[in-house]
Design an enzyme around this catalytic site. Structure first.
Site, mmCIF file in Angstrom:
data_model
loop_
_atom_site.group_PDB
_atom_site.id
_atom_site.type_symbol
_atom_site.label_atom_id
_atom_site.label_comp_id
_atom_site.label_asym_id
_atom_site.label_seq_id
_atom_site.Cartn_x
_atom_site.Cartn_y
_atom_site.Cartn_z
ATOM 1 N N GLU A 71 -37.986 8.974 8.015
ATOM 2 C CA GLU A 71 -38.596 10.239 8.619
ATOM 3 C C GLU A 71 -38.823 11.039 7.555
ATOM 4 O O GLU A 71 -40.088 11.820 7.661
ATOM 5 C CB GLU A 71 -37.726 10.614 9.448
ATOM 6 C CG GLU A 71 -37.321 10.165 10.821
ATOM 7 C CD GLU A 71 -38.329 10.452 12.015
ATOM 8 O OE1 GLU A 71 -39.273 11.051 11.346
ATOM 9 O OE2 GLU A 71 -38.223 9.778 13.199
ATOM 10 N N SER A 330 17.037 15.335 45.253
ATOM 11 C CA SER A 330 18.318 15.558 44.492
ATOM 12 C C SER A 330 18.052 15.721 42.931
ATOM 13 O O SER A 330 18.926 15.452 42.021
ATOM 14 C CB SER A 330 19.372 14.312 44.843
ATOM 15 O OG SER A 330 19.496 14.251 46.112
#
Length: 693
Positions: A71, A330
């Site tokens: 680029e 429990s």
């Protein structure tokens, strides 16, 4: 000089009047990571895009070299605008009468990504000015970071990290040369080159990048040829979706935070989610499962399964059941006894009488409606008997018990807001979450010290709080470690890993919730099974439904460390004694309130046969092979252990059970005798006849 000063002043004024438009780079998707930095779940940006922050350090260096070579080869040398590229583009356009090549630098492309405009000459001039402004304020790596975050990759994918995750299922620091080349090519024409829609166009664009960067020397010719042989992805991958409930909660707590790193172990999380999804089919269509795993060291949450299927609406899958308030059944009893041990109200060897009792207006019953008579506290906890637990809580004090748990970070939710804690909390008459229970049981694994659970890697550890004294915690843990495993499973120490697992189950009223919470030296794991809507279930119990999942989960955590392969020694000062060696005040539990129910007289007189009754005639039906079915023998009262005899021969039974099974070898008269630990006996004669005979 005056002209330069004027130009500089004008630039400074324009910079102040038109600051950099960085807001778009700040509108990011959020991503939740595991402890190793791998994605668990992602959340779209406010505009519906997948856009994750990406810095140069987050991306494979070869990708950066390819990007710059393809680029903008002079990126690191120009000030944002490349004069040479600009002159070349103008000359080519004049000579050809049309635009032949562009002159956009990576910095100019970044400016366009931050502030999109129509492609006009005026827009190009603004891009150039913004590029110079970017270079003035930011470093080259910071500019590249914005490009890497905003570059378009087709559809709603923006940024190299989103593209890498959705096309390759990996972070961009692990890209191959072929993958890097494809991601360099896509932003030039993201919709036309999308590999999931235009495979051949995408492949051609990738190969063009490979050839050009090889020609520039950014990649060897051999590497470029090899990369061109790699396949191109033909579809987008789904977004990462592990630990979705935990990720959702953490994201909601910090909606503006782009990256959240957890303590989750990705592999363990996936294994447990698969286990829950496989197992939930054993239950009814509206039942669900939750599993929570915590590393005792630092209380790091290393796995959190909020449900067996997030998208299963029948099972209310989106609800995180690790944080749902439910009845613990429990499961709180170990801490009641722990406070009793700490206060020297009782000891594991203390004798407690399991018989009908009234505590003011409260008359609890055991889950199986059977009373065991005299029994040791340790056995009462292992059998999860209700009346002994309520008797100890009555001595400890419900308010004090609730306050101790609150100090440890677990606030009990009472059925009526503002009501005072009372004795029913011993049997599940209160609300807790799976996270609460794991917090409490992890304290047992850590000598009684409670710490908050830590979901995020950067979360502070919190201040330690004493839930129980080290001696009391050790005594409770030792009892739970000796609890028999679920049916058909070996104790942890007898398995290949050799873990010593201490655990407790719980079942709430109406079988709504089945619990199993266990720990060893390394991990604490909690399992919940039930219906998210809280409706009644059909006889589901913690021991049958949740405990097997607990042991299976322990089989998936990392191998145990040395400390998990042997029970820890008792802390200094712990009273180790048999029942006969206990001080007088600890030999027997003295309930504060002892209002006998009508059944007590029969229990105090020794064992009493309830099945079969004296003189009973029992019809039995032979099986196809001629054998007779077993005959149940059941007893109430007496001092454990009990000895069963039929026709003078002992019948094998588990210790501390009040029932046995007798296999008859023929029809006719029989006699059963039961002798308790004090030598008291009861007998009954009965008769077996053939059904219909």
């Amino acid at each position: 000089m005056a002209g330069l000063l004027l130009l500089a002043g004008t630039a400074a004024l324009l910079d102040r009047l038109f600051p950099l438009p960085l807001s778009r780079a700040e509108g990011l998707s959020a991503i939740v990571l595991d402890a190793g930095g791998q994605p668990l779940r992602a959340f779209q940006a406010p505009d519906g895009r997948w856009r994750f922050e990406a810095r140069v350090a987050d991306v494979d260096p070869d990708f950066i070299r390819m990007l710059v070579a393809y680029e903008d080869r002079r990126f690191y040398r120009h000030p944002g605008v490349d004069p040479l590229a600009l002159i070349r583009a103008v000359a080519q356009a004049v000579g050809a009468g049309r635009v032949v090549s562009g002159a956009s630098t990576l910095t100019m492309q970044t400016a366009r990504l931050l502030e999109p405009r129509p492609r006009t000459l005026g827009a190009k001039l603004i891009e150039m000015a913004r590029a110079l402004q970017l270079e003035w304020h930011l470093s080259k790596d910071e500019i590249l970071g914005i490009y890497l975050t905003l570059a378009p990759y087709g559809g709603n994918l923006e940024g190299v990290r989103a593209a890498s995750l959705f096309y390759f299922g990996k972070e961009p620091d692990l890209l191959t040369a072929a993958e890097s080349a494809l991601l360099v090519a896509l932003p030039q024409s993201p919709e036309r080159r999308r590999p999931d829609r235009n495979l051949e166009i995408a492949r051609a664009a990738r190969d063009e990048v490979l050839a050009r960067v090889a020609g520039y020397g950014a990649l060897s010719a051999a590497a470029a040829r090899e990369a061109a042989e790699e396949r191109v992805p033909v579809a987008r991958l789904p977004a990462p979706f592990l630990a979705p409930h935990l990720a959702e909660r953490l994201h909601a707590a910090a909606p503006g935070r782009p990256v959240i790193t957890t303590n989750i172990s990705r592999d363990l999380q996936r294994a447990l989610e698969d286990l829950a999804a496989r197992t939930v089919g054993q239950f009814e269509a509206t039942a669900n499962i939750a599993v929570l795993v915590v590393a005792n060291d630092g209380r790091r949450v290393v796995a959190s399964v909020g449900s067996a299927g997030y998208f299963d609406r029948r099972r209310a899958g989106p609800i995180d059941m690790t944080g749902a308030v439910r009845s613990p059944g429990s499961a709180l009893k170990p801490f009641i006894y722990g406070l009793g041990f700490e206060d020297l109200i009782c000891h594991p060897e203390t004798i407690v009488v399991d018989r009908p009792m009234h505590f003011g207006g409260y008359a609890p019953k055991n889950f199986d409606r059977i009373f065991r008579g005299e029994i040791k506290v340790a056995e009462a906890l292992q059998l999860s008997l209700n009346i002994p637990a309520v008797a100890v809580l009555d001595l400890v004090g419900p308010r004090r018990f609730a306050a101790r748990l609150a100090e440890a970070g677990v606030a009990l939710r009472l059925p009526t807001p503002g009501a005072a804690p009372s004795l029913p909390i011993a049997l599940g008459g209160v609300g807790v979450t799976l996270r609460d229970l794991v917090t409490l049981f992890a304290a047992l694994a850590d000598g009684g010290t409670a710490l908050p659970l830590r979901d995020r890697a950067d979360e502070p550890g919190g201040a330690p709080v004493s839930l129980l004294s080290p001696s009391a915690a050790w005594q409770v843990a030792a009892i739970l470690r000796d609890t028999p495993p679920p049916p058909h499973l070996l104790p942890g120490e007898a398995t290949a890993t050799g873990r010593h697992i201490a655990y407790k189950t719980g079942t709430s009223y109406g079988f709504r919730d089945a619990w199993a919470i266990g720990f060893d030296a390394d991990y604490t794991i909690g399992v919940w099974v039930g219906r998210p809507d809280g409706s009644f279930s059909a006889g589901r119990m913690g021991r049958d439904a949740a405990a097997p999942l607990l042991f299976a989960s322990f089989g998936m955590v990392p191998p145990p460390g040395p400390a998990a392969l042997r029970p820890p020694p008792p802390p200094p000062g712990t009273l180790i004694a048999t029942q006969n060696e206990l001080p007088p005040g600890l030999k027997r539990l003295r309930p504060r309130r002892d209002e006998a129910g009508p059944e007590i007289a029969a229990l105090e007189g020794g064992p009493r046969l309830t099945t079969p009754l004296a003189g009973a005639t029992i019809e039995v039906e032979r099986a196809g092979d001629g054998s007779l079915p077993t005959v149940p023998l059941r007893v109430q009262g007496g001092t454990m252990p009990l000895t069963f005899l039929v026709n003078g021969r002992p019948i094998a039974t588990s210790a501390f059970r009040r029932q046995a099974e007798w296999q008859p070898d023929g029809l006719g008269a029989a006699s059963v005798t039961v002798v308790d630990a004090r030598g008291r006996a009861v007998s009954a004669d009965f008769r077996l006849i053939a059904a219909g005979g």
